[in-house]
Design a protein around this motif. Sequence first.
Motif, mmCIF file in Angstrom:
data_model
loop_
_atom_site.group_PDB
_atom_site.id
_atom_site.type_symbol
_atom_site.label_atom_id
_atom_site.label_comp_id
_atom_site.label_asym_id
_atom_site.label_seq_id
_atom_site.Cartn_x
_atom_site.Cartn_y
_atom_site.Cartn_z
ATOM 1 N N ALA A 270 0.830 -1.213 0.000
ATOM 2 C CA ALA A 270 0.000 0.000 0.000
ATOM 3 C C ALA A 270 0.863 1.262 0.000
ATOM 4 C CB ALA A 270 -0.931 -0.016 1.214
ATOM 5 N N LEU A 271 1.914 1.265 0.817
ATOM 6 C CA LEU A 271 2.794 2.433 0.877
ATOM 7 C C LEU A 271 3.557 2.608 -0.434
ATOM 8 C CD1 LEU A 271 4.027 4.758 2.494
ATOM 9 C CD2 LEU A 271 5.740 3.148 3.355
ATOM 10 N N THR A 272 3.982 1.509 -1.025
ATOM 11 C CA THR A 272 4.689 1.570 -2.302
ATOM 12 C C THR A 272 3.827 2.238 -3.364
ATOM 13 O OG1 THR A 272 5.984 -0.421 -1.803
ATOM 14 C CG2 THR A 272 5.780 0.190 -4.124
ATOM 15 N N LYS A 273 2.570 1.886 -3.406
ATOM 16 C CA LYS A 273 1.660 2.490 -4.385
ATOM 17 C C LYS A 273 1.534 3.991 -4.159
ATOM 18 C CE LYS A 273 -1.252 -1.410 -5.721
ATOM 19 N NZ LYS A 273 -2.627 -1.914 -5.848
ATOM 20 N N GLU A 274 1.488 4.406 -2.905
ATOM 21 C CA GLU A 274 1.408 5.840 -2.592
ATOM 22 C C GLU A 274 2.637 6.578 -3.132
ATOM 23 O OE1 GLU A 274 0.850 6.671 1.526
ATOM 24 O OE2 GLU A 274 -0.842 5.288 1.738
ATOM 25 N N LYS A 275 3.806 6.006 -2.919
ATOM 26 C CA LYS A 275 5.045 6.665 -3.340
ATOM 27 C C LYS A 275 5.192 6.676 -4.860
ATOM 28 C CE LYS A 275 6.402 7.595 0.811
ATOM 29 N NZ LYS A 275 6.464 8.996 1.294
ATOM 30 N N ILE A 276 4.750 5.612 -5.513
ATOM 31 C CA ILE A 276 4.787 5.573 -6.973
ATOM 32 C C ILE A 276 3.917 6.680 -7.551
ATOM 33 C CG2 ILE A 276 3.991 4.236 -8.978
ATOM 34 C CD1 ILE A 276 5.019 1.718 -7.534
ATOM 35 N N ALA A 277 2.727 6.828 -6.988
ATOM 36 C CA ALA A 277 1.818 7.877 -7.451
ATOM 37 C C ALA A 277 2.413 9.261 -7.198
ATOM 38 C CB ALA A 277 0.470 7.735 -6.747
ATOM 39 N N MET A 278 3.056 9.428 -6.069
ATOM 40 C CA MET A 278 3.654 10.700 -5.702
ATOM 41 C C MET A 278 4.771 11.098 -6.670
ATOM 42 S SD MET A 278 5.138 11.721 -1.907
ATOM 43 C CE MET A 278 3.693 11.037 -1.098
ATOM 44 N N ALA A 279 5.551 10.110 -7.081
ATOM 45 C CA ALA A 279 6.680 10.379 -7.981
ATOM 46 C C ALA A 279 6.245 10.539 -9.436
ATOM 47 C CB ALA A 279 7.711 9.257 -7.870
ATOM 48 N N GLY A 280 5.035 10.087 -9.738
ATOM 49 C CA GLY A 280 4.517 10.246 -11.094
ATOM 50 C C GLY A 280 4.959 9.202 -12.085
ATOM 51 N N CYS A 281 5.432 8.035 -11.595
ATOM 52 C CA CYS A 281 5.928 7.007 -12.519
ATOM 53 C C CYS A 281 4.921 5.893 -12.783
ATOM 54 C CB CYS A 281 7.249 6.414 -12.034
ATOM 55 S SG CYS A 281 7.192 5.649 -10.410
ATOM 56 N N GLY A 282 3.724 5.981 -12.188
ATOM 57 C CA GLY A 282 2.692 5.007 -12.487
ATOM 58 C C GLY A 282 2.307 5.073 -13.957
ATOM 59 N N GLY A 283 2.154 3.921 -14.598
ATOM 60 C CA GLY A 283 1.799 3.871 -16.004
ATOM 61 C C GLY A 283 2.948 4.142 -16.950
ATOM 62 N N LYS A 284 4.172 4.270 -16.433
ATOM 63 C CA LYS A 284 5.325 4.617 -17.278
ATOM 64 C C LYS A 284 6.164 3.401 -17.675
ATOM 65 C CE LYS A 284 4.603 9.106 -16.831
ATOM 66 N NZ LYS A 284 4.142 9.947 -17.947
ATOM 67 N N ALA A 285 5.742 2.206 -17.293
ATOM 68 C CA ALA A 285 6.553 1.024 -17.579
ATOM 69 C C ALA A 285 6.731 0.808 -19.080
ATOM 70 C CB ALA A 285 5.922 -0.217 -16.942
#
Length: 294
Positions: A270-285
């Motif tokens: 859950a925390l990992t998902k929060e940090k990924i969203a914060m950094a803006g790299c979600g969907g960038k794979a």
Amino acid sequence: MGHLISSTIMLQAAREQRFAITAFNVHTLEMLQAVVDAAVEMSAPLILQTTVGTVNHLGPEYIVAAAQTAAKMANIPIALHLDHCTDYALIVKCIRAGYTSVMIDASMHTYEDNVRRTLEVVKVAQAAGVNIEAELGKVGGVEDDLVVEDEDARLAVPEECQRFVEETGVSTLAPAIGTAHGIYKGEPHIAFGRLEEIQRLVSIPLVLHGGSGIPEEQVKRCVKLGMSKMNVATELKIAFSNAIRTVFDTNPDENDPRKYMVPAKAAVKALTKEKIAMAGCGGKAELMLAATSS
């Protein structure tokens, strides 16, 4: 993806597109699995990190084997990074074991000695196609056995950053801009103007150390100003440990690790998902896969 990759191209693409790739320090197989699961679900490129203490505790071969297995099973690009290492021999050992990124931290030495020690690592890492990270200034706080008191922390000098990159040829740079390892005692005082100047003078991706506990708006501002990698360590350990502690508070007689590791993994995920969203790299794979395969 099939195999671990160097983070160099990933971070260069992140710099160009103005987002950051999250790098998570993991200490157990369960933490590694939870972080990877979160990144896969969010289609985010990922950097797994281990401290020197974790390498000494588990052994680089075990860590690399677990990370390589994750890379084979996941459809996202994954790099494996050695964080804050001062020992040249250990850096070489990790590269030989299969690490795809290493950090030589000689920031506690003079500028000239930092350059000299960094160049030693650059030579071997570049020959192996491995990303090299270095630090200028001193990031305060505690990271494993590395302790930098507040009064000893110092900010990176923009002109020194430019000169350092030119003299060493490092792939990525972690400039001290007022962040700290561990959990902040108060509001972080980030030198955004200094970060903007450093970003203007250097052409390589910058790394945000001390990513645990920085308010979201400050993280996003750092990313906008050129931070392409964000390290998260302490918050992950706390989430993992607190979840286990809750299990024992509820059931002191629990003795099955599989029972208390389930909520621990869920908390880390859950925390990992929060940090990924914060950094803006979600969907960038997918973007990263294209960049690394070209």
